[in-house]
Design a protein around this motif. Structure first.
Motif, PDB file in Angstrom:
ATOM      1  N   LEU A 109      15.011   9.669  32.895  1.00 23.70           N
ATOM      2  CA  LEU A 109      15.925  10.368  33.799  1.00 23.70           C
ATOM      3  C   LEU A 109      17.365  10.386  33.295  1.00 23.70           C
ATOM      4  O   LEU A 109      18.172  11.209  33.754  1.00 23.70           O
ATOM      5  N   ASP A 110      17.699   9.510  32.353  1.00 23.79           N
ATOM      6  CA  ASP A 110      19.058   9.491  31.794  1.00 23.79           C
ATOM      7  C   ASP A 110      19.121   9.981  30.353  1.00 23.79           C
ATOM      8  O   ASP A 110      20.175   9.903  29.722  1.00 23.79           O
TER       9      ASP A 110
ATOM     10  N   SER B 171      26.644   1.021  24.225  1.00 23.30           N
ATOM     11  CA  SER B 171      27.230   1.473  22.968  1.00 23.30           C
ATOM     12  C   SER B 171      27.530   0.245  22.125  1.00 23.30           C
ATOM     13  O   SER B 171      27.406  -0.889  22.592  1.00 23.30           O
ATOM     14  N   ALA B 172      27.934   0.478  20.887  1.00 25.10           N
ATOM     15  CA  ALA B 172      28.262  -0.630  20.005  1.00 25.10           C
ATOM     16  C   ALA B 172      29.421  -1.453  20.564  1.00 25.10           C
ATOM     17  O   ALA B 172      29.543  -2.643  20.267  1.00 25.10           O
ATOM     18  N   ARG B 173      30.279  -0.837  21.370  1.00 24.29           N
ATOM     19  CA  ARG B 173      31.431  -1.541  21.925  1.00 24.29           C
ATOM     20  C   ARG B 173      31.116  -2.280  23.218  1.00 24.29           C
ATOM     21  O   ARG B 173      31.916  -3.081  23.686  1.00 24.29           O
ATOM     22  N   GLY B 174      29.972  -1.979  23.826  1.00 29.80           N
ATOM     23  CA  GLY B 174      29.612  -2.636  25.067  1.00 29.80           C
ATOM     24  C   GLY B 174      28.948  -1.668  26.033  1.00 29.80           C
ATOM     25  O   GLY B 174      28.646  -0.522  25.703  1.00 29.80           O
ATOM     26  N   LYS B 175      28.740  -2.135  27.237  1.00 31.01           N
ATOM     27  CA  LYS B 175      28.054  -1.354  28.258  1.00 31.01           C
ATOM     28  C   LYS B 175      28.942  -0.233  28.789  1.00 31.01           C
ATOM     29  O   LYS B 175      30.102  -0.436  29.111  1.00 31.01           O
ATOM     30  N   ILE B 176      28.372   0.978  28.869  1.00 30.56           N
ATOM     31  CA  ILE B 176      29.084   2.118  29.435  1.00 30.56           C
ATOM     32  C   ILE B 176      28.753   2.281  30.909  1.00 30.56           C
ATOM     33  O   ILE B 176      29.632   2.549  31.735  1.00 30.56           O
ATOM     34  N   GLY B 177      27.475   2.130  31.254  1.00 27.67           N
ATOM     35  CA  GLY B 177      27.091   2.325  32.644  1.00 27.67           C
ATOM     36  C   GLY B 177      25.714   1.776  32.934  1.00 27.67           C
ATOM     37  O   GLY B 177      25.000   1.311  32.032  1.00 27.67           O
ATOM     38  N   GLY B 178      25.349   1.841  34.203  1.00 26.26           N
ATOM     39  CA  GLY B 178      24.055   1.342  34.629  1.00 26.26           C
ATOM     40  C   GLY B 178      23.466   2.218  35.709  1.00 26.26           C
ATOM     41  O   GLY B 178      24.187   2.893  36.451  1.00 26.26           O
ATOM     42  N   ALA B 179      22.143   2.211  35.792  1.00 24.91           N
ATOM     43  CA  ALA B 179      21.426   3.039  36.759  1.00 24.91           C
ATOM     44  C   ALA B 179      20.717   2.165  37.783  1.00 24.91           C
ATOM     45  O   ALA B 179      20.479   0.974  37.564  1.00 24.91           O
ATOM     46  N   ALA B 180      20.383   2.780  38.912  1.00 25.34           N
ATOM     47  CA  ALA B 180      19.562   2.145  39.942  1.00 25.34           C
ATOM     48  C   ALA B 180      18.629   3.206  40.487  1.00 25.34           C
ATOM     49  O   ALA B 180      18.894   4.403  40.380  1.00 25.34           O
ATOM     50  N   GLN B 181      17.550   2.760  41.102  1.00 21.02           N
ATOM     51  CA  GLN B 181      16.518   3.715  41.492  1.00 21.02           C
ATOM     52  C   GLN B 181      15.781   3.234  42.730  1.00 21.02           C
ATOM     53  O   GLN B 181      15.674   2.039  42.989  1.00 21.02           O
ATOM     54  N   ALA B 182      15.278   4.198  43.489  1.00 19.64           N
ATOM     55  CA  ALA B 182      14.407   3.914  44.626  1.00 19.64           C
ATOM     56  C   ALA B 182      13.394   5.047  44.727  1.00 19.64           C
ATOM     57  O   ALA B 182      13.717   6.206  44.460  1.00 19.64           O
ATOM     58  N   ARG B 183      12.187   4.694  45.106  1.00 18.39           N
ATOM     59  CA  ARG B 183      11.144   5.688  45.349  1.00 18.39           C
ATOM     60  C   ARG B 183      10.704   5.532  46.800  1.00 18.39           C
ATOM     61  O   ARG B 183       9.925   4.651  47.133  1.00 18.39           O
TER      62      ARG B 183
ATOM     63  N   ALA C 163      10.344  10.911  47.803  1.00 17.65           N
ATOM     64  CA  ALA C 163      11.125  11.404  46.666  1.00 17.65           C
ATOM     65  C   ALA C 163      11.564  10.248  45.787  1.00 17.65           C
ATOM     66  O   ALA C 163      11.417   9.075  46.132  1.00 17.65           O
ATOM     67  N   VAL C 164      12.129  10.603  44.635  1.00 19.24           N
ATOM     68  CA  VAL C 164      12.739   9.624  43.727  1.00 19.24           C
ATOM     69  C   VAL C 164      14.252   9.797  43.787  1.00 19.24           C
ATOM     70  O   VAL C 164      14.762  10.915  43.633  1.00 19.24           O
ATOM     71  N   LEU C 165      14.958   8.714  44.034  1.00 13.90           N
ATOM     72  CA  LEU C 165      16.416   8.687  43.944  1.00 13.90           C
ATOM     73  C   LEU C 165      16.786   7.880  42.711  1.00 13.90           C
ATOM     74  O   LEU C 165      16.389   6.719  42.576  1.00 13.90           O
ATOM     75  N   HIS C 166      17.541   8.497  41.823  1.00 13.41           N
ATOM     76  CA  HIS C 166      18.015   7.819  40.610  1.00 13.41           C
ATOM     77  C   HIS C 166      19.498   8.103  40.493  1.00 13.41           C
ATOM     78  O   HIS C 166      19.919   9.268  40.464  1.00 13.41           O
ATOM     79  N   HIS C 167      20.316   7.048  40.476  1.00 14.87           N
ATOM     80  CA  HIS C 167      21.748   7.296  40.310  1.00 14.87           C
ATOM     81  C   HIS C 167      22.334   6.360  39.265  1.00 14.87           C
ATOM     82  O   HIS C 167      21.858   5.255  39.048  1.00 14.87           O
ATOM     83  N   THR C 168      23.372   6.862  38.608  1.00 16.07           N
ATOM     84  CA  THR C 168      24.004   6.159  37.491  1.00 16.07           C
ATOM     85  C   THR C 168      25.513   6.225  37.631  1.00 16.07           C
ATOM     86  O   THR C 168      26.065   7.267  38.004  1.00 16.07           O
ATOM     87  N   THR C 169      26.167   5.120  37.351  1.00 18.89           N
ATOM     88  CA  THR C 169      27.627   5.083  37.299  1.00 18.89           C
ATOM     89  C   THR C 169      28.057   4.650  35.905  1.00 18.89           C
ATOM     90  O   THR C 169      27.591   3.630  35.387  1.00 18.89           O
TER      91      THR C 169
END
Length: 259
Positions: free
Chosen positions: A120-121, A145-157, A161-167
């Motif tokens: 999904l990402d 990334s090589a410099r570190g974490k850019i973002g993270g996702a969470a999910q629920a079904r 439906a499927v909810l997938h969101h990322t910040t």
């Protein structure tokens, strides 16, 4: 069926532009997931805009274990709880890129949760790499990334439906994260404060592009890969979300459901 064929089975609709307060954002995620599940709106990609900073904690996290309320209050940060699992995150207006995907469960049929996160990402990783950001997906649910974490996702079904969101962090102060989110202190306790700044690698540190340009590129990438039509939040969806803020997401009972 290929990955692209899975996406192209649906007519995707885009919602972007409107800014809402943190509790209403949580409510909108539930409302739109329910409506996609009920067949009342098409599969949807929504980009969020925030009116206020917030610590957003996962559905199954302990409130007092995750958040330093004194520090959050000092920074003027509210605390809200979402309906998906995963860890706490800090969001600030204009300093993060947040999006949600609301999809029929058939989109990820046969996939494990770990496989579905990456699936999904995938378009986001592709878009970032096209902008010169050395990004990849780090199981289970991180864009890294090589410099570190850019973002993270969470999910629920749920709700059919499927909810997938990322910040993704764009210009977050990495040193602020472990001050307001307690779990960050535990992860960094043996490394000291200087390492905290390296754990999160905001996009602003990796590209000179404005946040709006990156977000537009993400939307364009999704549209080119999967197809995307302009859409909007319906007045009744916003009203339903406001009622959920009153009865659920804006209440202490919900926020502290796991004290």
């Amino acid at each position: 069926m290929t990955e692209l064929e899975r996406w192209k089975r649906y007519r995707w609709q885009l919602i972007a532009g409107d800014a809402f307060d943190p509790a209403l954002q949580m409510a909108l995620d539930e409302v739109l997931t329910r409506r996609v599940g009920a067949g009342e709106r098409p599969p949807t990609l929504r980009f969020w805009e925030w009116t206020a900073p917030a610590v957003v904690i996962g559905r199954f996290q302990s409130l007092r274990n995750e958040v330093d309320f004194a520090e959050a209050e000092r920074y003027g940060i509210t605390v809200v709880r979402r309906i998906t699992g995963g860890g706490a995150m800090l969001t600030e207006p204009g300093k993060v890129i947040t999006y949600s995907i609301y999809a029929p469960p058939e989109l990820v049929a046969g996939m494990s949760f770990q496989e579905s996160y990456a699936f999904l990402d995938r378009w986001v990783v592709e878009a970032l790499r096209a902008l010169g950001v050395d990004a990849w997906y780090q199981p289970i649910n991180d864009i890294a990334s090589a410099r570190g974490k850019i973002g993270g996702a969470a999910q629920a079904r749920r709700y059919g439906a499927v909810l997938h969101h990322t910040t993704m962090a764009y210009d977050i102060d990495p040193e602020k994260v472990p001050r307001v989110i307690r779990i960050g202190r535990e992860k960094l306790s043996d490394k000291g404060v200087p390492s905290a700044a390296k754990r999160v690698a905001p996009l602003r540190q990796q590209t000179d592009l404005p946040r709006e340009v990156i977000q537009e590129h993400l939307i364009r990438t999704f549209a080119e890969r999967h197809g995307l039509e302009e859409g909007m939040l319906l007045p009744e969806e916003i009203e339903e979300a406001r009622e959920l803020v009153r009865t659920k997401f804006g209440t202490w009972e919900w926020t502290a459901i796991l004290p």
